[in-house]
Each structure stands twice: as C-alpha cells, then as structure tokens.
Scaffold this motif. Structure first.
Motif, PDB file in Angstrom:
ATOM      1  N   ILE A  26     -48.916  49.408  10.723  1.00 27.48           N
ATOM      2  CA  ILE A  26     -47.476  49.411  10.953  1.00 27.48           C
ATOM      3  C   ILE A  26     -47.195  49.379  12.453  1.00 27.48           C
ATOM      4  O   ILE A  26     -46.089  49.077  12.891  1.00 27.48           O
ATOM      5  CB  ILE A  26     -46.801  50.625  10.264  1.00 27.48           C
ATOM      6  N   ASP A  27     -48.221  49.646  13.256  1.00 30.15           N
ATOM      7  CA  ASP A  27     -48.073  49.600  14.713  1.00 30.15           C
ATOM      8  C   ASP A  27     -48.250  48.196  15.289  1.00 30.15           C
ATOM      9  O   ASP A  27     -48.251  48.016  16.503  1.00 30.15           O
ATOM     10  CB  ASP A  27     -49.053  50.570  15.382  1.00 30.15           C
ATOM     11  N   GLU A  28     -48.382  47.204  14.439  1.00 25.40           N
ATOM     12  CA  GLU A  28     -48.531  45.815  14.882  1.00 25.40           C
ATOM     13  C   GLU A  28     -47.442  44.970  14.209  1.00 25.40           C
ATOM     14  O   GLU A  28     -47.513  44.715  13.006  1.00 25.40           O
ATOM     15  CB  GLU A  28     -49.914  45.286  14.518  1.00 25.40           C
ATOM     16  N   PRO A  29     -46.412  44.551  14.968  1.00 26.46           N
ATOM     17  CA  PRO A  29     -45.274  43.833  14.379  1.00 26.46           C
ATOM     18  C   PRO A  29     -45.636  42.554  13.623  1.00 26.46           C
ATOM     19  O   PRO A  29     -44.889  42.115  12.766  1.00 26.46           O
ATOM     20  CB  PRO A  29     -44.387  43.510  15.590  1.00 26.46           C
ATOM     21  N   TYR A  30     -46.774  41.957  13.917  1.00 22.17           N
ATOM     22  CA  TYR A  30     -47.139  40.713  13.253  1.00 22.17           C
ATOM     23  C   TYR A  30     -48.130  40.914  12.107  1.00 22.17           C
ATOM     24  O   TYR A  30     -48.596  39.945  11.525  1.00 22.17           O
ATOM     25  CB  TYR A  30     -47.661  39.702  14.278  1.00 22.17           C
ATOM     26  N   SER A  31     -48.439  42.172  11.775  1.00 18.95           N
ATOM     27  CA  SER A  31     -49.288  42.449  10.620  1.00 18.95           C
ATOM     28  C   SER A  31     -48.449  42.315   9.350  1.00 18.95           C
ATOM     29  O   SER A  31     -47.223  42.163   9.405  1.00 18.95           O
ATOM     30  CB  SER A  31     -49.862  43.873  10.708  1.00 18.95           C
ATOM     31  N   TRP A  32     -49.086  42.391   8.197  1.00 19.33           N
ATOM     32  CA  TRP A  32     -48.367  42.256   6.930  1.00 19.33           C
ATOM     33  C   TRP A  32     -47.278  43.318   6.817  1.00 19.33           C
ATOM     34  O   TRP A  32     -46.127  43.005   6.546  1.00 19.33           O
ATOM     35  CB  TRP A  32     -49.354  42.370   5.746  1.00 19.33           C
ATOM     36  N   ILE A  33     -47.616  44.573   7.037  1.00 20.75           N
ATOM     37  CA  ILE A  33     -46.619  45.632   6.901  1.00 20.75           C
ATOM     38  C   ILE A  33     -45.684  45.678   8.107  1.00 20.75           C
ATOM     39  O   ILE A  33     -44.497  45.968   7.976  1.00 20.75           O
ATOM     40  CB  ILE A  33     -47.272  47.007   6.636  1.00 20.75           C
ATOM     41  N   GLY A  34     -46.204  45.373   9.291  1.00 23.26           N
ATOM     42  CA  GLY A  34     -45.370  45.386  10.491  1.00 23.26           C
ATOM     43  C   GLY A  34     -44.260  44.356  10.442  1.00 23.26           C
ATOM     44  O   GLY A  34     -43.146  44.610  10.892  1.00 23.26           O
ATOM     45  N   SER A  35     -44.547  43.184   9.881  1.00 21.57           N
ATOM     46  CA  SER A  35     -43.521  42.146   9.791  1.00 21.57           C
ATOM     47  C   SER A  35     -42.448  42.501   8.764  1.00 21.57           C
ATOM     48  O   SER A  35     -41.355  41.960   8.798  1.00 21.57           O
ATOM     49  CB  SER A  35     -44.157  40.799   9.443  1.00 21.57           C
ATOM     50  N   ARG A  36     -42.747  43.428   7.870  1.00 23.51           N
ATOM     51  CA  ARG A  36     -41.776  43.861   6.859  1.00 23.51           C
ATOM     52  C   ARG A  36     -40.994  45.102   7.292  1.00 23.51           C
ATOM     53  O   ARG A  36     -40.074  45.520   6.622  1.00 23.51           O
ATOM     54  CB  ARG A  36     -42.490  44.103   5.536  1.00 23.51           C
ATOM     55  N   THR A  37     -41.418  45.705   8.392  1.00 22.03           N
ATOM     56  CA  THR A  37     -40.749  46.893   8.933  1.00 22.03           C
ATOM     57  C   THR A  37     -40.530  46.685  10.428  1.00 22.03           C
ATOM     58  O   THR A  37     -40.868  47.555  11.235  1.00 22.03           O
ATOM     59  CB  THR A  37     -41.601  48.149   8.690  1.00 22.03           C
ATOM     60  N   ARG A  38     -40.000  45.540  10.799  1.00 24.63           N
ATOM     61  CA  ARG A  38     -39.954  45.074  12.187  1.00 24.63           C
ATOM     62  C   ARG A  38     -39.400  46.104  13.168  1.00 24.63           C
ATOM     63  O   ARG A  38     -40.013  46.379  14.182  1.00 24.63           O
ATOM     64  CB  ARG A  38     -39.135  43.798  12.279  1.00 24.63           C
ATOM     65  N   TYR A  42     -54.818  50.795 -13.601  1.00 19.06           N
ATOM     66  CA  TYR A  42     -55.708  50.148 -12.637  1.00 19.06           C
ATOM     67  C   TYR A  42     -54.890  49.393 -11.599  1.00 19.06           C
ATOM     68  O   TYR A  42     -55.143  49.476 -10.404  1.00 19.06           O
ATOM     69  CB  TYR A  42     -56.640  49.140 -13.308  1.00 19.06           C
ATOM     70  N   LEU A  43     -53.914  48.655 -12.076  1.00 24.55           N
ATOM     71  CA  LEU A  43     -53.095  47.849 -11.190  1.00 24.55           C
ATOM     72  C   LEU A  43     -52.302  48.727 -10.231  1.00 24.55           C
ATOM     73  O   LEU A  43     -52.289  48.484  -9.029  1.00 24.55           O
ATOM     74  CB  LEU A  43     -52.153  46.960 -12.001  1.00 24.55           C
ATOM     75  N   SER A  44     -51.678  49.776 -10.735  1.00 16.27           N
ATOM     76  CA  SER A  44     -50.859  50.623  -9.858  1.00 16.27           C
ATOM     77  C   SER A  44     -51.721  51.371  -8.840  1.00 16.27           C
ATOM     78  O   SER A  44     -51.339  51.476  -7.671  1.00 16.27           O
ATOM     79  CB  SER A  44     -50.010  51.596 -10.673  1.00 16.27           C
ATOM     80  N   THR A  45     -52.878  51.875  -9.244  1.00 15.52           N
ATOM     81  CA  THR A  45     -53.730  52.576  -8.283  1.00 15.52           C
ATOM     82  C   THR A  45     -54.292  51.599  -7.250  1.00 15.52           C
ATOM     83  O   THR A  45     -54.386  51.941  -6.074  1.00 15.52           O
ATOM     84  CB  THR A  45     -54.872  53.342  -8.971  1.00 15.52           C
ATOM     85  N   SER A  46     -54.624  50.391  -7.657  1.00 19.81           N
ATOM     86  CA  SER A  46     -55.099  49.377  -6.706  1.00 19.81           C
ATOM     87  C   SER A  46     -54.011  49.044  -5.698  1.00 19.81           C
ATOM     88  O   SER A  46     -54.283  48.906  -4.500  1.00 19.81           O
ATOM     89  CB  SER A  46     -55.516  48.095  -7.434  1.00 19.81           C
ATOM     90  N   LEU A  47     -52.776  48.938  -6.175  1.00 24.29           N
ATOM     91  CA  LEU A  47     -51.666  48.642  -5.272  1.00 24.29           C
ATOM     92  C   LEU A  47     -51.430  49.779  -4.282  1.00 24.29           C
ATOM     93  O   LEU A  47     -51.167  49.542  -3.107  1.00 24.29           O
ATOM     94  CB  LEU A  47     -50.391  48.352  -6.068  1.00 24.29           C
ATOM     95  N   VAL A  48     -51.546  51.023  -4.751  1.00 21.39           N
ATOM     96  CA  VAL A  48     -51.322  52.173  -3.860  1.00 21.39           C
ATOM     97  C   VAL A  48     -52.438  52.269  -2.825  1.00 21.39           C
ATOM     98  O   VAL A  48     -52.175  52.508  -1.645  1.00 21.39           O
ATOM     99  CB  VAL A  48     -51.187  53.479  -4.668  1.00 21.39           C
ATOM    100  N   VAL A  49     -53.689  52.082  -3.235  1.00 15.10           N
ATOM    101  CA  VAL A  49     -54.800  52.091  -2.274  1.00 15.10           C
ATOM    102  C   VAL A  49     -54.598  50.956  -1.263  1.00 15.10           C
ATOM    103  O   VAL A  49     -54.779  51.148  -0.056  1.00 15.10           O
ATOM    104  CB  VAL A  49     -56.164  51.968  -2.977  1.00 15.10           C
ATOM    105  N   SER A  50     -54.191  49.803  -1.741  1.00 14.53           N
ATOM    106  CA  SER A  50     -53.962  48.663  -0.851  1.00 14.53           C
ATOM    107  C   SER A  50     -52.823  48.941   0.121  1.00 14.53           C
ATOM    108  O   SER A  50     -52.926  48.619   1.312  1.00 14.53           O
ATOM    109  CB  SER A  50     -53.646  47.403  -1.658  1.00 14.53           C
ATOM    110  N   LEU A  51     -51.744  49.551  -0.352  1.00  9.95           N
ATOM    111  CA  LEU A  51     -50.633  49.899   0.539  1.00  9.95           C
ATOM    112  C   LEU A  51     -51.095  50.914   1.587  1.00  9.95           C
ATOM    113  O   LEU A  51     -50.774  50.784   2.769  1.00  9.95           O
ATOM    114  CB  LEU A  51     -49.449  50.448  -0.253  1.00  9.95           C
ATOM    115  N   GLY A  52     -51.868  51.898   1.152  1.00 11.65           N
ATOM    116  CA  GLY A  52     -52.427  52.858   2.108  1.00 11.65           C
ATOM    117  C   GLY A  52     -53.336  52.182   3.117  1.00 11.65           C
ATOM    118  O   GLY A  52     -53.362  52.550   4.290  1.00 11.65           O
ATOM    119  N   ALA A  53     -54.060  51.162   2.671  1.00 16.69           N
ATOM    120  CA  ALA A  53     -55.000  50.463   3.551  1.00 16.69           C
ATOM    121  C   ALA A  53     -54.305  49.586   4.590  1.00 16.69           C
ATOM    122  O   ALA A  53     -54.846  49.380   5.674  1.00 16.69           O
ATOM    123  CB  ALA A  53     -55.966  49.625   2.726  1.00 16.69           C
ATOM    124  N   VAL A  54     -53.112  49.089   4.297  1.00 19.27           N
ATOM    125  CA  VAL A  54     -52.409  48.275   5.295  1.00 19.27           C
ATOM    126  C   VAL A  54     -51.476  49.119   6.161  1.00 19.27           C
ATOM    127  O   VAL A  54     -51.047  48.682   7.224  1.00 19.27           O
ATOM    128  CB  VAL A  54     -51.611  47.109   4.653  1.00 19.27           C
TER     129      VAL A  54
END
Length: 170
Positions: free
Chosen positions: A22-34, A6-18
C-alpha cells in the motif's frame, strides 16, 4: 472445508499478501487506494514501515480491534496476518531485502545471504509469483487453520479488550 471456504481464505491470504505494498502508488493495492498510498509513501517511502515487524504488529492489533467490536471472524484476521507475513518473507529474498526492525534499526536484511535472491521485474520474480500462487492454493486447501489453535488467541484478546472497555464505559 468447502470450496467456498477455500476461495474466501485464499482471497484473504492474498489480500494480506498485497497489503504491505500500500506504500507504492503503482502497486495493485496502491493504485486502488491512491490518496492513502501517496501519503504513506510520502511519509515512509516504499519498503519502509509497511515492510517491518512494527507494522505487522500494528495490523495484528487492528485485527484484534476488528474482532472485538465487529462480527469480523478471528480466523479471517489470522489468514490476513499470514498473507502479510508471507509478503515480508518473500520480499526479504529480493536483492534489496527488508528492513524488519524499522523504525528502531534502518538495516535491510536479505534472507538469501546475497546468494539466493530475485530482482524486481526479472523472470525469477515472475516464476516465484506463479509458484507461490500455486502453493497458496494447495496450502489453503490442505490447511485447516482453526485446528492449529485449541485456544483462539485473537478471540481471547478481543474478548479481553471488549470486557475491559465495557467496564470503562459503565
């Protein structure tokens, strides 16, 4: 399903959802892939290509390649795609909508028909986020994605690619 699954699938869906942000530098994922985020925003802008069916298709093809050439699980790839698609659907209810058909058509579609929508940073957006997270956890617990597919389409396509490339190399 076990708690760990449950935890791993929730994390993967969440990663897919954010991931579309990645096209926004100040988003959660954008700030981690500047560096990557800045390049993508520079070329396509925010809510550009990463918020379209074309990019969803590119991500789907990437998942197929990952399944073909790595021990990457096809079901994890499907969960990632599900999260990505849910992000696009959610953004289509924002006031500005989503340009689903980029790069072929530059029109933004707003799913709430201009009546039901949210604006970034407002209370409605926060409520939608909290309710979405609660529903995500509930759905992932209840949903056995593997049972939806008698034939795992991603694995079948991946096997086809793997077999065709082995013929090319020989």
């Amino acid at each position: 399903m076990q708690y760990k699954t449950y935890l791993s699938t929730s994390l993967v869906v969440s990663l897919g959802a954010v991931f579309p942000n990645i096209d926004e530098p100040y988003s959660w994922i954008g700030s981690r892939t500047r560096g990557i985020s800045d390049l993508i925003k520079g070329f396509f802008g925010h809510r550009g290509l990463t918020h379209s069916l074309m990019d969803l298709f590119i991500v789907f093809l990437t998942m197929i390649l990952m399944v073909s050439f790595t021990p990457f699980s096809p079901i994890i790839g499907l969960y990632f795609i599900l999260g990505y698609l849910l992000h696009l659907v959610g953004d289509s209810f924002s006031k500005s909508g989503v340009k689903w058909l980029l790069p072929f058509w530059d029109k933004a579609f707003q799913s709430g028909l201009g009546v039901v929508y949210y604006k970034k940073g407002f209370l409605a957006e926060r409520i939608i986020f909290i309710v979405s997270m609660l529903l995500l956890v509930a759905q992932v617990r209840a949903l056995n994605f593997e049972s939806l597919f008698n034939l795992n389409i991603v694995q079948a396509i991946a096997n086809l690619i793997k077999n065709s490339t082995s013929y090319i190399g020989s």
